[in-house]
Structure formats: C-alpha cells, structure tokens
Motif scaffolding. Sequence first.
Motif, PDB file in Angstrom:
ATOM      1  N   ALA A 325       0.833  -1.202   0.000  1.00  0.00           N
ATOM      2  CA  ALA A 325       0.000   0.000   0.000  1.00  0.00           C
ATOM      3  C   ALA A 325       0.869   1.255   0.000  1.00  0.00           C
ATOM      4  O   ALA A 325       0.589   2.230  -0.710  1.00  0.00           O
ATOM      5  CB  ALA A 325      -0.918  -0.010   1.218  1.00  0.00           C
ATOM      6  N   ASP A 326       1.953   1.234   0.789  1.00  0.00           N
ATOM      7  CA  ASP A 326       2.850   2.383   0.824  1.00  0.00           C
ATOM      8  C   ASP A 326       3.605   2.527  -0.496  1.00  0.00           C
ATOM      9  O   ASP A 326       3.875   3.646  -0.958  1.00  0.00           O
ATOM     10  CB  ASP A 326       3.834   2.243   1.983  1.00  0.00           C
ATOM     11  N   GLN A 327       3.977   1.396  -1.091  1.00  0.00           N
ATOM     12  CA  GLN A 327       4.645   1.445  -2.395  1.00  0.00           C
ATOM     13  C   GLN A 327       3.746   2.101  -3.438  1.00  0.00           C
ATOM     14  O   GLN A 327       4.193   2.968  -4.198  1.00  0.00           O
ATOM     15  CB  GLN A 327       5.028   0.036  -2.850  1.00  0.00           C
ATOM     16  N   LYS A 328       2.501   1.683  -3.472  1.00  0.00           N
ATOM     17  CA  LYS A 328       1.579   2.230  -4.472  1.00  0.00           C
ATOM     18  C   LYS A 328       1.360   3.729  -4.261  1.00  0.00           C
ATOM     19  O   LYS A 328       1.237   4.494  -5.226  1.00  0.00           O
ATOM     20  CB  LYS A 328       0.244   1.479  -4.422  1.00  0.00           C
ATOM     21  N   LYS A 329       1.349   4.147  -2.991  1.00  0.00           N
ATOM     22  CA  LYS A 329       1.180   5.564  -2.708  1.00  0.00           C
ATOM     23  C   LYS A 329       2.350   6.364  -3.277  1.00  0.00           C
ATOM     24  O   LYS A 329       2.159   7.413  -3.912  1.00  0.00           O
ATOM     25  CB  LYS A 329       1.071   5.767  -1.196  1.00  0.00           C
ATOM     26  N   LEU A 330       3.574   5.854  -3.059  1.00  0.00           N
ATOM     27  CA  LEU A 330       4.746   6.536  -3.598  1.00  0.00           C
ATOM     28  C   LEU A 330       4.773   6.469  -5.120  1.00  0.00           C
ATOM     29  O   LEU A 330       5.161   7.433  -5.790  1.00  0.00           O
ATOM     30  CB  LEU A 330       6.019   5.916  -3.025  1.00  0.00           C
ATOM     31  N   GLU A 331       4.375   5.326  -5.685  1.00  0.00           N
ATOM     32  CA  GLU A 331       4.375   5.183  -7.141  1.00  0.00           C
ATOM     33  C   GLU A 331       3.411   6.167  -7.788  1.00  0.00           C
ATOM     34  O   GLU A 331       3.706   6.731  -8.846  1.00  0.00           O
ATOM     35  CB  GLU A 331       4.012   3.740  -7.516  1.00  0.00           C
ATOM     36  N   ARG A 332       2.258   6.379  -7.150  1.00  0.00           N
ATOM     37  CA  ARG A 332       1.306   7.364  -7.689  1.00  0.00           C
ATOM     38  C   ARG A 332       1.905   8.772  -7.653  1.00  0.00           C
ATOM     39  O   ARG A 332       1.704   9.573  -8.569  1.00  0.00           O
ATOM     40  CB  ARG A 332      -0.005   7.317  -6.900  1.00  0.00           C
ATOM     41  N   GLN A 333       2.670   9.042  -6.594  1.00  0.00           N
ATOM     42  CA  GLN A 333       3.327  10.341  -6.499  1.00  0.00           C
ATOM     43  C   GLN A 333       4.385  10.496  -7.587  1.00  0.00           C
ATOM     44  O   GLN A 333       4.515  11.557  -8.210  1.00  0.00           O
ATOM     45  CB  GLN A 333       3.969  10.493  -5.118  1.00  0.00           C
ATOM     46  N   LEU A 334       5.136   9.416  -7.841  1.00  0.00           N
ATOM     47  CA  LEU A 334       6.177   9.461  -8.863  1.00  0.00           C
ATOM     48  C   LEU A 334       5.588   9.558 -10.265  1.00  0.00           C
ATOM     49  O   LEU A 334       6.158  10.211 -11.146  1.00  0.00           O
ATOM     50  CB  LEU A 334       7.060   8.214  -8.762  1.00  0.00           C
ATOM     51  N   GLU A 335       4.455   8.896 -10.500  1.00  0.00           N
ATOM     52  CA  GLU A 335       3.847   8.889 -11.821  1.00  0.00           C
ATOM     53  C   GLU A 335       3.444  10.282 -12.284  1.00  0.00           C
ATOM     54  O   GLU A 335       3.367  10.558 -13.474  1.00  0.00           O
ATOM     55  CB  GLU A 335       2.625   7.968 -11.841  1.00  0.00           C
ATOM     56  N   LYS A 336       3.207  11.187 -11.322  1.00  0.00           N
ATOM     57  CA  LYS A 336       2.787  12.538 -11.688  1.00  0.00           C
ATOM     58  C   LYS A 336       3.861  13.280 -12.472  1.00  0.00           C
ATOM     59  O   LYS A 336       3.561  14.250 -13.169  1.00  0.00           O
ATOM     60  CB  LYS A 336       2.431  13.332 -10.428  1.00  0.00           C
ATOM     61  N   SER A 337       5.121  12.846 -12.320  1.00  0.00           N
ATOM     62  CA  SER A 337       6.206  13.547 -13.017  1.00  0.00           C
ATOM     63  C   SER A 337       7.092  12.583 -13.788  1.00  0.00           C
ATOM     64  O   SER A 337       8.266  12.862 -14.018  1.00  0.00           O
ATOM     65  CB  SER A 337       7.055  14.328 -12.009  1.00  0.00           C
ATOM     66  N   HIS A 338       6.536  11.445 -14.180  1.00  0.00           N
ATOM     67  CA  HIS A 338       7.356  10.434 -14.845  1.00  0.00           C
ATOM     68  C   HIS A 338       7.564  10.790 -16.321  1.00  0.00           C
ATOM     69  O   HIS A 338       6.628  11.139 -17.032  1.00  0.00           O
ATOM     70  CB  HIS A 338       6.679   9.064 -14.748  1.00  0.00           C
ATOM     71  N   VAL A 339       8.813  10.716 -16.751  1.00  0.00           N
ATOM     72  CA  VAL A 339       9.155  10.884 -18.163  1.00  0.00           C
ATOM     73  C   VAL A 339       9.626   9.525 -18.666  1.00  0.00           C
ATOM     74  O   VAL A 339      10.663   9.020 -18.225  1.00  0.00           O
ATOM     75  CB  VAL A 339      10.272  11.930 -18.359  1.00  0.00           C
ATOM     76  N   GLU A 340       8.858   8.925 -19.555  1.00  0.00           N
ATOM     77  CA  GLU A 340       9.183   7.594 -20.063  1.00  0.00           C
ATOM     78  C   GLU A 340       9.448   7.691 -21.563  1.00  0.00           C
ATOM     79  O   GLU A 340       8.551   8.017 -22.343  1.00  0.00           O
ATOM     80  CB  GLU A 340       8.054   6.606 -19.785  1.00  0.00           C
ATOM     81  N   VAL A 341      10.691   7.411 -21.953  1.00  0.00           N
ATOM     82  CA  VAL A 341      11.117   7.537 -23.345  1.00  0.00           C
ATOM     83  C   VAL A 341      11.641   6.183 -23.806  1.00  0.00           C
ATOM     84  O   VAL A 341      12.444   5.543 -23.119  1.00  0.00           O
ATOM     85  CB  VAL A 341      12.224   8.607 -23.494  1.00  0.00           C
ATOM     86  N   GLU A 342      11.186   5.756 -24.964  1.00  0.00           N
ATOM     87  CA  GLU A 342      11.557   4.436 -25.451  1.00  0.00           C
ATOM     88  C   GLU A 342      13.029   4.384 -25.858  1.00  0.00           C
ATOM     89  O   GLU A 342      13.712   3.401 -25.577  1.00  0.00           O
ATOM     90  CB  GLU A 342      10.675   4.051 -26.640  1.00  0.00           C
ATOM     91  N   GLU A 343      13.526   5.415 -26.510  1.00  0.00           N
ATOM     92  CA  GLU A 343      14.895   5.356 -27.028  1.00  0.00           C
ATOM     93  C   GLU A 343      15.768   6.470 -26.452  1.00  0.00           C
ATOM     94  O   GLU A 343      16.480   6.273 -25.482  1.00  0.00           O
ATOM     95  CB  GLU A 343      14.871   5.405 -28.562  1.00  0.00           C
ATOM     96  N   LEU A 344      15.732   7.664 -27.026  1.00  0.00           N
ATOM     97  CA  LEU A 344      16.699   8.710 -26.699  1.00  0.00           C
ATOM     98  C   LEU A 344      16.048   9.865 -25.950  1.00  0.00           C
ATOM     99  O   LEU A 344      15.073  10.447 -26.403  1.00  0.00           O
ATOM    100  CB  LEU A 344      17.339   9.230 -27.994  1.00  0.00           C
ATOM    101  N   PHE A 345      16.642  10.198 -24.776  1.00  0.00           N
ATOM    102  CA  PHE A 345      16.243  11.380 -24.022  1.00  0.00           C
ATOM    103  C   PHE A 345      17.438  12.318 -23.970  1.00  0.00           C
ATOM    104  O   PHE A 345      18.555  11.913 -23.624  1.00  0.00           O
ATOM    105  CB  PHE A 345      15.822  11.016 -22.602  1.00  0.00           C
ATOM    106  N   ALA A 346      17.237  13.600 -24.325  1.00  0.00           N
ATOM    107  CA  ALA A 346      18.311  14.585 -24.262  1.00  0.00           C
ATOM    108  C   ALA A 346      17.746  15.893 -23.726  1.00  0.00           C
ATOM    109  O   ALA A 346      16.625  16.278 -24.065  1.00  0.00           O
ATOM    110  CB  ALA A 346      18.942  14.798 -25.639  1.00  0.00           C
ATOM    111  N   ALA A 347      18.530  16.569 -22.867  1.00  0.00           N
ATOM    112  CA  ALA A 347      18.086  17.834 -22.287  1.00  0.00           C
ATOM    113  C   ALA A 347      19.305  18.636 -21.851  1.00  0.00           C
ATOM    114  O   ALA A 347      20.416  18.106 -21.735  1.00  0.00           O
ATOM    115  CB  ALA A 347      17.151  17.595 -21.107  1.00  0.00           C
TER     116      ALA A 347
END
Length: 720
Positions: A325-347
């Motif tokens: 339950a605590d894991q899911k709570k943190l995961e929901r918090q992380l999902e709000k700012s998750h950047v998921e890129v299949e190949e190349l991320f550059a910044a």
Amino acid sequence: MNTSTPKDAEKTVKQPPSPPFQPMVLDGHKLPCYVKAAVYQSGQAAALAIKTTDSNLMADLLQDEVEAPLIRDMIRNKAAEDISLAGITTGIKEEEILGTLDDFVEKIVEGTGDMATRIIAEGQPSEPGEDGWLEYLLNSNGKPIRELGRADQAIAFRKVHQVKEGDVLVVRHPPTPGKDGSDVRGENVKPAREPREVSIQTACGPNTTVEEEKLLAAITGAYREDEQGRIRVVQEVKSEEVNAATGDLPKTGVASTKFWILKGVRRGSGVFTTEDVLVGSQREAGALDEQTRIRAGNLVVNGQVAGGQLPTEYLSGEIEGLEEADQKKLERQLEKSHVEVEELFAAREVLGRNISAGTILVQAEITSSALDAEKDILVDGNLVGGVASFGCRCQVLGNLGNVKGSPTRIRIGGEDRTEKKKDRFQSDIQNRKSKLETLNQALDTHQEEMERWGRKSEFWAAFLQGEKRVPKNQTERRLLVQFFEASKKKAQMERDVLDCKREMTDLAQLAQEMDEGTDEAQTTTCIAVGGTVYPGVTLEWVRPLEEEDLEREVLRKFPDNKSCLLQDIKRELSNAIRDYLEPRQDQMEERQEALDHMFEGMEKRPSGPTIPNKRFQIELLFPDTLTEETAQEEGQKLPSEAMLYAYSRTPQTFYLKQTWMIIDPLKNVTISVAQSEEGCTVRFVPNPEPIIPWQEHQKVLEQLDAVQVLGQTPRKLLRT
C-alpha cells in the motif's frame, strides 16, 4: 558444365575394385588392366577410371598393331558394361569416355602414368527457388533499413519522406518455386529446401493498410520505419505550448504523431505519443515543468526538465522494502512527473525528475533525480544526488556527487527492465480500468436520475423518448432547460467513457507490442568521471541469483558475522516467504468465496482480494580476500557489502545486491564493475586520456540526427 575436376574424380575412384569384376581376357590371358565407373557428388557426377597393374606389359600389348585395336575395343566395351552396372543412364558424355581411353593409351605408351580418369556423366542440378521478399519502395535497393550498411542506415534514418493517403510503401513479392533436377542414375532431385514465405503484415504499422500484396499509407504524413522493419505513417504537429487550456497531447490515448512544442509543457499537462517530441527552439529554451507526464519514442528538451522533491524512500531504495500500500502511494506520487522515453532522451538540465529511457544525454547538470537508462547515461556536467541506473555505461564529464556528500546512488545492472515496463503498463491499464468503472457507475446513476424525472413529468418523459414539444408554461420552460443541461452532462460523461476506453486500448496495444526480449546481462560495466567522485556516492550491483552462486561462502552481517553458504541464506528466505504466504492464501480464498457468494449472478462485482507484496532480505558480507599489495595495472579494489532479497509476489526469484561506498575522493577515474567466478568486484583506475563529451561524439550525433520533427533536429535545437 563440369562440376568437378578430373583430379577430384581421381581421388574418388583412385583405388581399383578388389577383387576386380570379370577381368578382361585376350588370347586366354588376363589383361593387366581394370576399368571402374563410380558415382559421386550425391549422384550429380560420374567418373571413369582405367588403370593398369603392369605398365611395361600393357605398353608392349598396345604397341602391337594387331592386338592394340582389340584391346581398345575390349576396354571400351568393359567401360560400357561398368557404366551400366553402376546405374549411370543420364548425362553420359561419349566423347569423355573415348577421351579417357585415349588418355590411358597415351600415358602407357609414353610411360607417363598408369591410370587415366575423366568425368563421363553429369546430372542436372536442382535449381533453388527464391524466397519471398518485401520491397521497401522508398529505401535504397528496396531493402529495409536494418539490412542496409551503417552509412546508408544513418542516411535513411535522417531522411523524412512525406507520403499521401493511398501511396504504395511496400510491395510483397511471393516466393518463386525451384526446379527439380536429376542425377546420373536418372533419379529425380528436389531442391534442398522450399522457398520461404513472407507476410506483408510484418511491415504493417500504425496508419498503414494492406490491399492484396501492397502496403499503403492510410493517412497523409511522414513515412517512418523502425528497427524491425515495421512501417508507420505519422503526422507532425507544431504547438506553442501544452497547458491546461490546450489539454494533453493528444486529448486521449497515445498518439502516433510527432510533436514540436516551442515553449514547453506546463504543470499538470502531458504528452503521450509513440513518436518524437521536441521541446524548445533555437531562439528560446523550452522546459518541462514539474508534475508533467511524458511518454515518447524520443524526447529532446532545449532547456530544463524540472521536478519537485522526489520521495526520500525512493532515492534511498527503501521503497522496495515498504508494504504494498505504501509502495503504491509513492508510485502514484512518482507517476505525476514520470518521463518515459523508449529510445533517446536529451536535455540541457534535469532537476528532481523521474526519467527512464534507452539512452540519457544531459548537457549541463543532473540534480537529485531518478534515472533509469537501458543503455547509457552521458552527462557533460555534474551528476549530484538521486539515483542513476544503467545497463552499459555512465559517463560524467564533471563531478559525481559533491563536496557536501549528497547521497548519490549508482545502480548497475538491475532487475528486468522489460518486466518493469510491463508492470508500469499494467498499472496504467488498471488505473484506467478503475476510472472506467467509476465513470460507468456515474453514467448509470445519471441515467436513472433522468428516468426518475421522466416518471414524474410527462413533458420530461416526452423528451426522453425523442419527442419535441413547445413548453406551455413557466414550469415546462424550466424543465426544458434542466433537460438540456442533463442531456449535455450525459453526452460529456459518454465521451469520457469512450476516451477512457481508447486509453485502455492504446496502452494494451503498446504493452502487447513491447519487445519480449530481456535485458542482456553485462559482464563488465563502467563509470567514467572526468572530475571528482566524492564520498557519499554509492555503487550498487543488482542481479538475479544464479545456481553457481549458491556455493559461495558469505558472512551474515547480523548478529555475529556467522559464516555460511548463500544457499543457506536462500533457504532461510524461502521459509520466511512461505510462512508469510500460506496463512494469507487461506484467508484470501475464504474472502473470495464469500464475495462470489455475495455477488452471485451479478455482472458487476468487486475485484478479489490479493496478498500484499512484501520484500524479504538478509544483509551479508563477503569474506575479505583483499591483500595490501594490489597490482597497479589492475586498479585499486574497493570492499563491499551485500544483500540477498526476494519478493512474496515472485518467491522463486532471488536478487543479489552488492554495495560499495566511496570513502575518499577519486579524481579523473574510470570505475569498472566486473563479474567473475569470485563474484563482483569494483576497481578504479586513472583515465588514460581526457573524456570526450557526448556533444562531440560522432555516433551520438548520428543518433540525434535520426530524430526529426518538421525538419528540426536535436543537433540544431541543442546547438551541439
């Protein structure tokens, strides 16, 4: 056409038959001569050999003007007889038979040899068919990009072909059947294999359609091809900004569209596509604000990727040991700012962000972020705080950590990234499923409320049945306004239901198309740092426990450094997991039976109970095998701690984690982590030469050039 040389034939029939068959007789005397026909090359050729056992006697006989013609006829007849006995019936060359006889006589008379051989028959080889193939009309030589040379691949990926709806992209050429052959015995010879079929469906991707043997563009857009040869037609969209007013891009689901966002993605908004996303322009830096979600094929940001403070439990790794339950709570918090890129991320810069990608490139600094790269993390500035996980290589041109000792975890290897992706997709799908149930319930409740009003008012009931009436009084006018508002609300709720269903469909398709391969195990990975590695940096190696590990001797860290084998620790963990699961499984079964009985015959019922996932772990130490003397060329070693752990959800899978702490600052070093029979070791050695920034590395620049949106490339955007 001859398929072999006489020398090859001689090797095949060199030895005469023993005993000879029906020797030739002249005037009551056996001729010192043997004739042999032999079949070879799997029946595709036959050779004739004539050999004497007494060269001098044979020379005398052949020089006799009376006997020589008789001997020649006798040998010729014997050759015909032996050819017949060998079953040779097809492709016989009479001139070669006579030529063999002439060669034999010439060699005997001139004393240059005692044997002559020639190929006297050849079969008709079977002709292989041609495999079916797909012709990629827009590619060089009609081949898919994966079959082109490296230089041609780079050119092909950089090109952007604009196609119109109905354009032919790929043509299927069916296999051409082969032709049967025959051997020298007249037997039929089939081709070695049947030609392979090929399906046009293997090239079919989003926004394409198949008509007979052709793949067509279903829309007007840009032609793109992935590494598997699948074709898709994508649209390219330019937008000033993504914010609350514009809504997410796209509004629902996951697009197959390229996006160029000039100013940035603002808080609470997101971009979801399988294609390329560029943020910013050459004149103005763009940005991803905190609490923006991104899912893309490639993502390049000319500016800052910002985030809030990531949970301490996540950065420290403690999230893995929390209750579900605590894991899911943190995961929901992380999902709000998750950047998921299949190949190349550059910044340019990353601050407090949760990013997963194939390769991560950052021009300036990464601070207090969570990074997960399937391949490489390359930073031309500093990497300070947070956690970084990668599969192959990490390069930091500046400092790793800082003088304040900010906790910086570097994870090497790791649990299966493919499974983690699947888990994220399944979590997203489950969230949409829960949302859909809520929307459907609200829609049903609203419909029941409208019907209830219909039972109270004939005027309202008429509108429910599709009739159009003119209100006659103030009450009916008020009811008309209320009905329109209720109908408008119902229409919006129905659209929300359809949008949620589309999101579920898109996510399910992405999960299905996900590469089934698992991460390749790396035997050696490295971290190259051009600046200083500060105390506070922790190196971690996580990998599945293997069979050969079980006999390793370890020290149990608590309570008394007791010596034992890893298999003993594994057995102890297995028992603890079993003691955790067995009583809860009985409880879950009882609760499930109760739910089934309570909701028997009902279409809608709550989901069944599940056992919370729990992590079980034991901390270890490996026996210290280090000596004071260390070969300089091998690099200095670092001691380590370890942990064996497993989850109750997957009790058969155990993970071994080793941890190394940087005690003293290390300057301009490469840290390597290697796996050997003795386990995992960490060594660091000075860099023999300066590290090349990724912004000057040709291979990386080629990767950047392969990403294009409306003619804009990351190299131009980042001014590398």
